[in-house]
Motif scaffolding. Sequence first.
Motif, PDB file in Angstrom:
ATOM      1  N   ALA A   1     105.232  -9.841   9.006  1.00 40.00           N
ATOM      2  CA  ALA A   1     105.967  -9.092   7.994  1.00 40.00           C
ATOM      3  C   ALA A   1     106.036  -7.617   8.393  1.00 40.00           C
ATOM      4  CB  ALA A   1     105.302  -9.229   6.628  1.00 40.00           C
ATOM      5  N   ASP A   2     107.112  -6.974   8.027  1.00 40.49           N
ATOM      6  CA  ASP A   2     107.306  -5.541   8.282  1.00 40.49           C
ATOM      7  C   ASP A   2     106.719  -4.772   7.100  1.00 40.49           C
ATOM      8  OD1 ASP A   2     108.115  -3.057   9.036  1.00 40.49           O
ATOM      9  OD2 ASP A   2     110.172  -3.623   9.518  1.00 40.49           O
ATOM     10  N   MET A   3     105.376  -4.748   7.056  1.00 41.38           N
ATOM     11  CA  MET A   3     104.635  -4.167   5.939  1.00 41.38           C
ATOM     12  C   MET A   3     103.905  -2.897   6.392  1.00 41.38           C
ATOM     13  SD  MET A   3     105.204  -6.247   3.366  1.00 41.38           S
ATOM     14  CE  MET A   3     103.832  -6.151   2.207  1.00 41.38           C
ATOM     15  N   PRO A   4     103.325  -2.122   5.459  1.00 42.74           N
ATOM     16  CA  PRO A   4     102.694  -0.853   5.827  1.00 42.74           C
ATOM     17  C   PRO A   4     101.643  -0.944   6.929  1.00 42.74           C
ATOM     18  CG  PRO A   4     103.006  -0.933   3.465  1.00 42.74           C
ATOM     19  CD  PRO A   4     103.402  -2.279   3.983  1.00 42.74           C
ATOM     20  N   VAL A   5     100.727  -1.929   6.876  1.00 46.07           N
ATOM     21  CA  VAL A   5      99.682  -2.017   7.901  1.00 46.07           C
ATOM     22  C   VAL A   5     100.264  -2.308   9.282  1.00 46.07           C
ATOM     23  CG1 VAL A   5      97.646  -3.291   8.683  1.00 46.07           C
ATOM     24  CG2 VAL A   5      97.838  -2.586   6.296  1.00 46.07           C
ATOM     25  N   PRO A   6     101.105  -3.336   9.462  1.00 48.59           N
ATOM     26  CA  PRO A   6     101.736  -3.524  10.776  1.00 48.59           C
ATOM     27  C   PRO A   6     102.562  -2.320  11.225  1.00 48.59           C
ATOM     28  CG  PRO A   6     101.969  -5.508   9.459  1.00 48.59           C
ATOM     29  CD  PRO A   6     101.419  -4.455   8.542  1.00 48.59           C
ATOM     30  N   GLN A   7     103.191  -1.637  10.306  1.00 47.39           N
ATOM     31  CA  GLN A   7     103.991  -0.469  10.677  1.00 47.39           C
ATOM     32  C   GLN A   7     103.141   0.640  11.277  1.00 47.39           C
ATOM     33  OE1 GLN A   7     105.992   0.536   7.034  1.00 47.39           O
ATOM     34  NE2 GLN A   7     107.445  -1.160   7.176  1.00 47.39           N
ATOM     35  N   GLU A   8     101.857   0.684  10.932  1.00 46.86           N
ATOM     36  CA  GLU A   8     100.952   1.683  11.492  1.00 46.86           C
ATOM     37  C   GLU A   8     100.448   1.310  12.882  1.00 46.86           C
ATOM     38  OE1 GLU A   8      97.786   1.948   8.739  1.00 46.86           O
ATOM     39  OE2 GLU A   8      98.960   2.941   7.162  1.00 46.86           O
ATOM     40  N   ARG A   9     100.516   0.016  13.243  1.00 47.17           N
ATOM     41  CA  ARG A   9      99.802  -0.448  14.424  1.00 47.17           C
ATOM     42  C   ARG A   9     100.668  -1.103  15.499  1.00 47.17           C
ATOM     43  NH1 ARG A   9      94.782  -3.322  11.035  1.00 47.17           N
ATOM     44  NH2 ARG A   9      94.278  -1.467   9.794  1.00 47.17           N
TER      45      ARG A   9
ATOM     46  N   GLN B   1     111.435  -5.301  18.208  1.00 45.68           N
ATOM     47  CA  GLN B   1     112.448  -5.970  19.026  1.00 45.68           C
ATOM     48  C   GLN B   1     112.711  -7.353  18.450  1.00 45.68           C
ATOM     49  OE1 GLN B   1     111.380  -6.879  23.185  1.00 45.68           O
ATOM     50  NE2 GLN B   1     113.337  -6.043  23.796  1.00 45.68           N
ATOM     51  N   ASP B   2     113.935  -7.803  18.575  1.00 47.30           N
ATOM     52  CA  ASP B   2     114.329  -9.108  18.047  1.00 47.30           C
ATOM     53  C   ASP B   2     114.012  -9.240  16.555  1.00 47.30           C
ATOM     54  OD1 ASP B   2     115.118  -9.734  20.620  1.00 47.30           O
ATOM     55  OD2 ASP B   2     113.218 -10.714  21.119  1.00 47.30           O
ATOM     56  N   GLY B   3     114.060  -8.132  15.852  1.00 46.29           N
ATOM     57  CA  GLY B   3     113.900  -8.143  14.416  1.00 46.29           C
ATOM     58  C   GLY B   3     112.475  -8.181  13.894  1.00 46.29           C
ATOM     59  N   VAL B   4     111.456  -8.104  14.789  1.00 45.91           N
ATOM     60  CA  VAL B   4     110.056  -8.152  14.352  1.00 45.91           C
ATOM     61  C   VAL B   4     109.243  -7.066  15.046  1.00 45.91           C
ATOM     62  CG1 VAL B   4     110.090 -10.613  13.808  1.00 45.91           C
ATOM     63  CG2 VAL B   4     109.486  -9.869  16.111  1.00 45.91           C
ATOM     64  N   LEU B   5     108.040  -6.816  14.524  1.00 48.10           N
ATOM     65  CA  LEU B   5     107.101  -5.863  15.112  1.00 48.10           C
ATOM     66  C   LEU B   5     106.152  -6.607  16.049  1.00 48.10           C
ATOM     67  CD1 LEU B   5     106.156  -3.829  11.900  1.00 48.10           C
ATOM     68  CD2 LEU B   5     108.054  -3.428  13.490  1.00 48.10           C
ATOM     69  N   TRP B   6     105.962  -6.072  17.257  1.00 45.20           N
ATOM     70  CA  TRP B   6     105.130  -6.731  18.273  1.00 45.20           C
ATOM     71  C   TRP B   6     103.795  -6.019  18.432  1.00 45.20           C
ATOM     72  CZ3 TRP B   6     106.637 -11.390  20.070  1.00 45.20           C
ATOM     73  CH2 TRP B   6     107.972 -11.746  19.832  1.00 45.20           C
ATOM     74  N   ALA B   7     102.721  -6.801  18.615  1.00 42.15           N
ATOM     75  CA  ALA B   7     101.362  -6.264  18.613  1.00 42.15           C
ATOM     76  C   ALA B   7     100.831  -5.907  19.998  1.00 42.15           C
ATOM     77  CB  ALA B   7     100.412  -7.275  17.960  1.00 42.15           C
ATOM     78  N   TYR B   8     101.595  -6.157  21.049  1.00 39.54           N
ATOM     79  CA  TYR B   8     101.102  -5.910  22.410  1.00 39.54           C
ATOM     80  C   TYR B   8     101.707  -4.635  22.996  1.00 39.54           C
ATOM     81  CZ  TYR B   8     105.633  -7.929  23.711  1.00 39.54           C
ATOM     82  OH  TYR B   8     106.977  -8.182  23.833  1.00 39.54           O
ATOM     83  N   GLY B   9     100.934  -3.999  23.881  1.00 36.61           N
ATOM     84  CA  GLY B   9     101.437  -2.874  24.646  1.00 36.61           C
ATOM     85  C   GLY B   9     102.015  -3.342  25.967  1.00 36.61           C
TER      86      GLY B   9
ATOM     87  N   PHE C   1      95.817 -11.917   7.035  1.00 36.41           N
ATOM     88  CA  PHE C   1      96.467 -10.901   7.864  1.00 36.41           C
ATOM     89  C   PHE C   1      97.824 -11.415   8.341  1.00 36.41           C
ATOM     90  CE2 PHE C   1      96.503  -7.682  11.382  1.00 36.41           C
ATOM     91  CZ  PHE C   1      96.415  -6.579  10.558  1.00 36.41           C
ATOM     92  N   TYR C   2      98.437 -10.668   9.270  1.00 38.05           N
ATOM     93  CA  TYR C   2      99.839 -10.874   9.630  1.00 38.05           C
ATOM     94  C   TYR C   2     100.029 -11.457  11.033  1.00 38.05           C
ATOM     95  CZ  TYR C   2     100.270  -7.415   5.848  1.00 38.05           C
ATOM     96  OH  TYR C   2     100.172  -6.743   4.657  1.00 38.05           O
TER      97      TYR C   2
END
Length: 319
Positions: A92-100, A105-113, A210-211
Amino acid sequence: MIGVLRLARLLTILALSSGQCLFAVVPDRKPPQSDPPQESATAVPGTVAVGQSKLLERWIKQGTLGDAEEIVFCMRVHGRDHWYANFGYYSADMPVPQERYFKKQDGVLWAYGEGGSLCKLNLRTGKLTVLLHDEQGGVRDPHVHYDGNKILFSYRPGKTHNYHLYEINVDGSDLRRLTDGTDDDFEAVYLPDDSIVFVSSRSHRFVNCFYTRVTTLYRMDGDGSNIRPLSSNVEHDNTPWLLPDGRLIYMRWEYVDRSQLDYHHLWTMSPDGTSQSIYYGNQRPGTAMLDAKPIPGTRRVIASFNPGHGRPEHMGELT
Protein backbone atom coordinates in the motif's frame (compact mmCIF):
# COMPACT_ATOMS: atom_id res chain seq x y z
CA MET A 1 26.82 -10.74 3.61
CA ILE A 2 29.86 -13.01 3.77
CA GLY A 3 30.34 -16.31 2.01
CA VAL A 4 32.99 -18.85 2.93
CA LEU A 5 35.96 -20.71 1.58
CA ARG A 6 36.94 -23.08 4.40
CA LEU A 7 37.22 -21.10 7.68
CA ALA A 8 36.63 -17.65 6.26
CA ARG A 9 33.19 -16.90 7.69
CA LEU A 10 34.24 -17.52 11.28
CA LEU A 11 37.40 -15.48 10.81
CA THR A 12 35.42 -12.56 9.46
CA ILE A 13 32.98 -12.67 12.38
CA LEU A 14 35.86 -12.66 14.84
CA ALA A 15 37.35 -9.65 13.13
CA LEU A 16 34.09 -7.75 13.38
CA SER A 17 33.60 -8.61 17.04
CA SER A 18 37.03 -7.23 17.88
CA GLY A 19 36.07 -3.85 16.47
CA GLN A 20 38.64 -4.05 13.68
CA CYS A 21 38.26 -4.66 9.96
CA LEU A 22 40.10 -7.24 7.92
CA PHE A 23 40.79 -4.98 4.97
CA ALA A 24 40.11 -1.64 3.33
CA VAL A 25 38.99 -1.51 -0.29
CA VAL A 26 40.67 1.13 -2.43
CA PRO A 27 39.25 0.99 -5.98
CA ASP A 28 41.75 1.93 -8.66
CA ARG A 29 39.19 1.61 -11.46
CA LYS A 30 35.55 0.73 -11.99
CA PRO A 31 34.72 -2.96 -12.40
CA PRO A 32 34.55 -3.88 -16.07
CA GLN A 33 31.19 -3.42 -17.77
CA SER A 34 29.75 -5.82 -20.32
CA ASP A 35 26.41 -7.27 -21.29
CA PRO A 36 25.94 -10.89 -20.12
CA PRO A 37 23.46 -12.14 -19.10
CA GLN A 38 21.46 -9.00 -18.18
CA GLU A 39 22.21 -5.68 -19.78
CA SER A 40 23.25 -3.93 -16.55
CA ALA A 41 25.51 -6.69 -15.21
CA THR A 42 28.94 -8.17 -15.81
CA ALA A 43 30.23 -11.57 -14.79
CA VAL A 44 33.78 -10.86 -16.03
CA PRO A 45 36.26 -10.72 -13.13
CA GLY A 46 38.01 -7.45 -12.37
CA THR A 47 40.50 -6.57 -9.64
CA VAL A 48 40.96 -3.61 -7.34
CA ALA A 49 43.70 -2.63 -4.92
CA VAL A 50 43.19 -3.66 -1.30
CA GLY A 51 45.02 -2.56 1.80
CA GLN A 52 45.28 -5.22 4.51
CA SER A 53 44.62 -4.19 8.10
CA LYS A 54 47.16 -4.76 10.86
CA LEU A 55 44.79 -7.35 12.32
CA LEU A 56 44.88 -9.45 9.15
CA GLU A 57 48.64 -9.07 8.82
CA ARG A 58 49.06 -10.32 12.40
CA TRP A 59 46.78 -13.30 11.80
CA ILE A 60 48.81 -14.30 8.75
CA LYS A 61 52.08 -14.13 10.70
CA GLN A 62 50.65 -16.05 13.66
CA GLY A 63 49.03 -18.72 11.52
CA THR A 64 45.56 -17.89 12.87
CA LEU A 65 44.04 -18.23 9.42
CA GLY A 66 44.95 -21.90 9.23
CA ASP A 67 44.68 -22.98 5.60
CA ALA A 68 42.03 -20.39 4.71
CA GLU A 69 42.89 -18.63 1.46
CA GLU A 70 39.88 -16.58 0.35
CA ILE A 71 36.53 -15.20 1.41
CA VAL A 72 33.56 -14.44 -0.83
CA PHE A 73 31.21 -11.59 0.02
CA CYS A 74 28.54 -9.33 -1.43
CA MET A 75 28.08 -5.59 -1.42
CA ARG A 76 24.62 -4.03 -1.78
CA VAL A 77 22.60 -1.03 -0.73
CA HIS A 78 21.64 -1.04 2.95
CA GLY A 79 17.92 -1.40 3.66
CA ARG A 80 15.81 1.30 5.31
CA ASP A 81 13.15 -0.85 6.92
CA HIS A 82 12.75 -3.93 9.13
CA TRP A 83 15.26 -6.77 8.66
CA TYR A 84 12.65 -8.61 6.56
CA ALA A 85 11.66 -5.63 4.37
CA ASN A 86 14.61 -5.41 1.98
CA PHE A 87 13.12 -7.00 -1.14
CA GLY A 88 9.94 -6.76 -3.20
CA TYR A 89 7.24 -4.12 -2.95
CA TYR A 90 4.96 -2.54 -0.37
CA SER A 91 1.30 -3.54 -0.53
CA ALA A 92 0.00 0.00 0.00
CA ASP A 93 1.09 3.58 -0.67
CA MET A 94 0.75 4.55 3.00
CA PRO A 95 2.73 6.92 5.28
CA VAL A 96 5.19 4.31 6.63
CA PRO A 97 6.17 2.87 3.21
CA GLN A 98 6.39 6.42 1.86
CA GLU A 99 9.12 7.13 4.42
CA ARG A 100 11.17 4.04 3.59
CA TYR A 101 10.80 3.07 -0.06
CA PHE A 102 13.65 3.37 -2.59
CA LYS A 103 11.73 3.96 -5.80
CA LYS A 104 8.23 4.08 -7.24
CA GLN A 105 7.79 2.07 -10.42
CA ASP A 106 5.00 0.13 -12.08
CA GLY A 107 2.54 1.82 -9.76
CA VAL A 108 4.01 0.54 -6.45
CA LEU A 109 6.72 1.41 -3.91
CA TRP A 110 9.78 -0.87 -3.93
CA ALA A 111 11.75 -1.80 -0.80
CA TYR A 112 15.14 -2.58 -2.38
CA GLY A 113 18.05 -0.31 -3.24
CA GLU A 114 19.99 -0.48 -6.51
CA GLY A 115 23.63 -1.47 -6.91
CA GLY A 116 25.53 -4.60 -5.90
CA SER A 117 28.62 -6.75 -6.41
CA LEU A 118 29.84 -10.27 -5.74
CA CYS A 119 33.52 -10.21 -4.73
CA LYS A 120 36.34 -12.52 -3.73
CA LEU A 121 39.24 -11.51 -1.46
CA ASN A 122 42.55 -13.35 -1.17
CA LEU A 123 43.51 -13.10 2.49
CA ARG A 124 47.18 -13.79 1.77
CA THR A 125 47.84 -11.35 -1.05
CA GLY A 126 45.11 -8.76 -0.51
CA LYS A 127 43.89 -9.18 -4.10
CA LEU A 128 40.20 -8.37 -4.47
CA THR A 129 38.39 -9.80 -7.49
CA VAL A 130 34.99 -8.53 -8.58
CA LEU A 131 33.13 -11.57 -9.90
CA LEU A 132 29.90 -9.74 -10.77
CA HIS A 133 28.91 -6.07 -10.65
CA ASP A 134 25.51 -4.55 -11.39
CA GLU A 135 24.91 -0.85 -10.77
CA GLN A 136 21.12 -1.26 -10.94
CA GLY A 137 20.84 -4.77 -9.55
CA GLY A 138 21.18 -6.43 -6.17
CA VAL A 139 23.47 -9.22 -4.94
CA ARG A 140 23.19 -11.04 -1.61
CA ASP A 141 23.68 -14.22 0.46
CA PRO A 142 26.68 -16.03 -1.10
CA HIS A 143 27.39 -19.64 -0.19
CA VAL A 144 30.46 -21.45 -1.50
CA HIS A 145 29.96 -25.08 -2.53
CA TYR A 146 31.74 -27.71 -0.46
CA ASP A 147 34.10 -28.52 -3.34
CA GLY A 148 35.19 -24.86 -3.46
CA ASN A 149 34.54 -24.54 -7.20
CA LYS A 150 31.26 -22.60 -7.39
CA ILE A 151 29.22 -20.01 -5.50
CA LEU A 152 25.48 -19.99 -4.86
CA PHE A 153 23.94 -16.54 -4.34
CA SER A 154 20.82 -14.44 -4.83
CA TYR A 155 20.80 -11.88 -7.62
CA ARG A 156 18.32 -9.31 -8.83
CA PRO A 157 19.52 -8.20 -12.28
CA GLY A 158 19.23 -4.52 -13.05
CA LYS A 159 15.89 -3.35 -14.50
CA THR A 160 14.13 -6.31 -12.87
CA HIS A 161 12.29 -6.55 -9.55
CA ASN A 162 12.85 -10.07 -8.20
CA TYR A 163 15.77 -11.86 -6.56
CA HIS A 164 16.46 -15.33 -7.95
CA LEU A 165 19.09 -17.95 -7.18
CA TYR A 166 22.20 -18.13 -9.35
CA GLU A 167 25.47 -20.03 -9.45
CA ILE A 168 28.81 -18.83 -10.73
CA ASN A 169 32.24 -20.44 -10.83
CA VAL A 170 34.78 -19.08 -8.34
CA ASP A 171 36.74 -17.54 -11.22
CA GLY A 172 33.67 -15.53 -12.29
CA SER A 173 32.78 -17.68 -15.31
CA ASP A 174 29.57 -19.49 -16.25
CA LEU A 175 26.91 -17.40 -14.51
CA ARG A 176 23.68 -19.43 -14.52
CA ARG A 177 20.20 -18.87 -13.12
CA LEU A 178 18.52 -21.62 -11.08
CA THR A 179 15.11 -20.11 -10.24
CA ASP A 180 12.74 -17.69 -11.94
CA GLY A 181 9.22 -16.29 -11.67
CA THR A 182 7.58 -13.34 -9.96
CA ASP A 183 8.59 -14.29 -6.40
CA ASP A 184 11.84 -13.62 -4.54
CA ASP A 185 14.32 -16.37 -3.64
CA PHE A 186 17.33 -15.77 -1.37
CA GLU A 187 19.31 -16.95 1.71
CA ALA A 188 20.19 -20.26 0.03
CA VAL A 189 22.46 -22.99 1.37
CA TYR A 190 23.83 -26.18 -0.20
CA LEU A 191 23.02 -29.53 1.38
CA PRO A 192 25.50 -32.44 1.24
CA ASP A 193 23.56 -34.14 -1.58
CA ASP A 194 23.85 -30.95 -3.70
CA SER A 195 20.21 -30.02 -3.19
CA ILE A 196 19.51 -26.47 -1.99
CA VAL A 197 17.44 -25.03 0.84
CA PHE A 198 16.39 -21.42 0.47
CA VAL A 199 13.98 -18.72 1.59
CA SER A 200 11.20 -17.61 -0.77
CA SER A 201 8.08 -15.46 -0.94
CA ARG A 202 6.32 -18.22 -2.94
CA SER A 203 3.69 -18.65 -0.20
CA HIS A 204 2.08 -15.41 -1.45
CA ARG A 205 1.38 -14.08 2.03
CA PHE A 206 1.96 -10.64 3.50
CA VAL A 207 3.14 -9.89 7.04
CA ASN A 208 0.00 -9.67 9.15
CA CYS A 209 0.98 -6.36 10.71
CA PHE A 210 2.97 -4.79 7.86
CA TYR A 211 3.10 -4.10 4.12
CA THR A 212 5.71 -6.60 2.82
CA ARG A 213 5.80 -10.24 1.73
CA VAL A 214 6.37 -13.24 3.99
CA THR A 215 9.16 -15.71 3.22
CA THR A 216 9.36 -19.34 4.32
CA LEU A 217 11.69 -22.28 3.66
CA TYR A 218 11.84 -24.29 0.43
CA ARG A 219 14.07 -27.02 -1.00
CA MET A 220 14.98 -27.86 -4.59
CA ASP A 221 17.36 -30.05 -6.56
CA GLY A 222 20.73 -28.62 -7.48
CA ASP A 223 19.60 -27.70 -10.99
CA GLY A 224 16.62 -25.67 -9.74
CA SER A 225 14.00 -28.35 -10.35
CA ASN A 226 11.61 -30.10 -7.95
CA ILE A 227 10.89 -27.08 -5.74
CA ARG A 228 8.82 -27.97 -2.67
CA PRO A 229 8.02 -26.18 0.63
CA LEU A 230 9.65 -27.19 3.92
CA SER A 231 7.72 -24.84 6.20
CA SER A 232 4.31 -23.21 6.22
CA ASN A 233 4.73 -20.54 8.87
CA VAL A 234 2.20 -17.70 8.76
CA GLU A 235 5.15 -15.32 9.24
CA HIS A 236 8.84 -15.39 8.32
CA ASP A 237 11.28 -18.29 8.46
CA ASN A 238 14.75 -16.97 7.58
CA THR A 239 18.51 -17.61 7.38
CA PRO A 240 18.69 -21.43 7.21
CA TRP A 241 22.07 -23.08 7.72
CA LEU A 242 23.33 -26.63 8.09
CA LEU A 243 24.44 -27.90 11.50
CA PRO A 244 27.16 -30.59 11.84
CA ASP A 245 24.54 -33.18 12.84
CA GLY A 246 22.61 -32.67 9.58
CA ARG A 247 19.77 -30.52 10.94
CA LEU A 248 18.95 -27.08 9.61
CA ILE A 249 19.00 -24.16 12.02
CA TYR A 250 16.92 -21.11 11.15
CA MET A 251 15.03 -18.12 12.55
CA ARG A 252 11.27 -18.60 12.98
CA TRP A 253 8.97 -15.64 13.67
CA GLU A 254 6.20 -16.95 15.92
CA TYR A 255 3.01 -14.93 15.70
CA VAL A 256 -0.14 -16.95 16.37
CA ASP A 257 -1.22 -16.84 20.04
CA ARG A 258 1.97 -14.96 20.94
CA SER A 259 3.16 -11.36 20.81
CA GLN A 260 3.32 -10.15 17.23
CA LEU A 261 6.67 -8.44 17.84
CA ASP A 262 8.62 -10.41 20.45
CA TYR A 263 9.38 -13.96 19.28
CA HIS A 264 11.89 -14.41 16.46
CA HIS A 265 14.10 -17.14 17.86
CA LEU A 266 16.08 -20.16 16.66
CA TRP A 267 14.49 -23.41 15.51
CA THR A 268 15.78 -26.56 13.82
CA MET A 269 14.33 -29.04 11.33
CA SER A 270 15.43 -32.03 9.33
CA PRO A 271 16.34 -31.24 5.70
CA ASP A 272 13.04 -32.78 4.57
CA GLY A 273 11.04 -30.36 6.73
CA THR A 274 10.18 -32.83 9.50
CA SER A 275 11.07 -32.67 13.21
CA GLN A 276 10.66 -28.91 13.54
CA SER A 277 11.59 -27.94 17.08
CA ILE A 278 12.82 -25.05 19.21
CA TYR A 279 16.59 -24.65 19.47
CA TYR A 280 16.95 -21.51 21.60
CA GLY A 281 15.00 -18.44 22.72
CA ASN A 282 11.47 -19.69 23.31
CA GLN A 283 11.32 -17.92 26.68
CA ARG A 284 13.50 -14.97 25.64
CA PRO A 285 11.24 -12.40 23.95
CA GLY A 286 12.38 -9.14 22.43
CA THR A 287 15.23 -10.33 20.17
CA ALA A 288 15.36 -11.32 16.50
CA MET A 289 17.96 -14.12 16.25
CA LEU A 290 19.33 -14.21 12.71
CA ASP A 291 22.17 -15.77 10.70
CA ALA A 292 23.00 -18.54 13.16
CA LYS A 293 26.13 -20.52 12.18
CA PRO A 294 27.88 -23.43 13.95
CA ILE A 295 31.35 -22.81 15.35
CA PRO A 296 33.62 -25.61 14.02
CA GLY A 297 34.78 -28.12 16.60
CA THR A 298 32.24 -27.04 19.23
CA ARG A 299 28.55 -27.49 20.06
CA ARG A 300 28.01 -23.75 19.92
CA VAL A 301 26.51 -21.44 17.33
CA ILE A 302 27.07 -17.75 16.73
CA ALA A 303 24.23 -15.48 15.59
CA SER A 304 23.22 -11.86 15.17
CA PHE A 305 20.85 -10.87 17.99
CA ASN A 306 18.77 -7.90 16.82
CA PRO A 307 17.14 -5.98 19.69
CA GLY A 308 13.35 -5.72 19.86
CA HIS A 309 11.59 -6.43 16.58
CA GLY A 310 14.92 -6.25 14.76
CA ARG A 311 16.99 -3.54 13.09
CA PRO A 312 17.37 -2.91 9.34
CA GLU A 313 19.10 -5.75 7.53
CA HIS A 314 20.53 -8.12 10.15
CA MET A 315 22.30 -5.58 12.31
CA GLY A 316 22.72 -6.70 15.91
CA GLU A 317 25.05 -8.06 18.56
CA LEU A 318 27.16 -11.12 17.71
CA THR A 319 26.11 -13.64 20.32
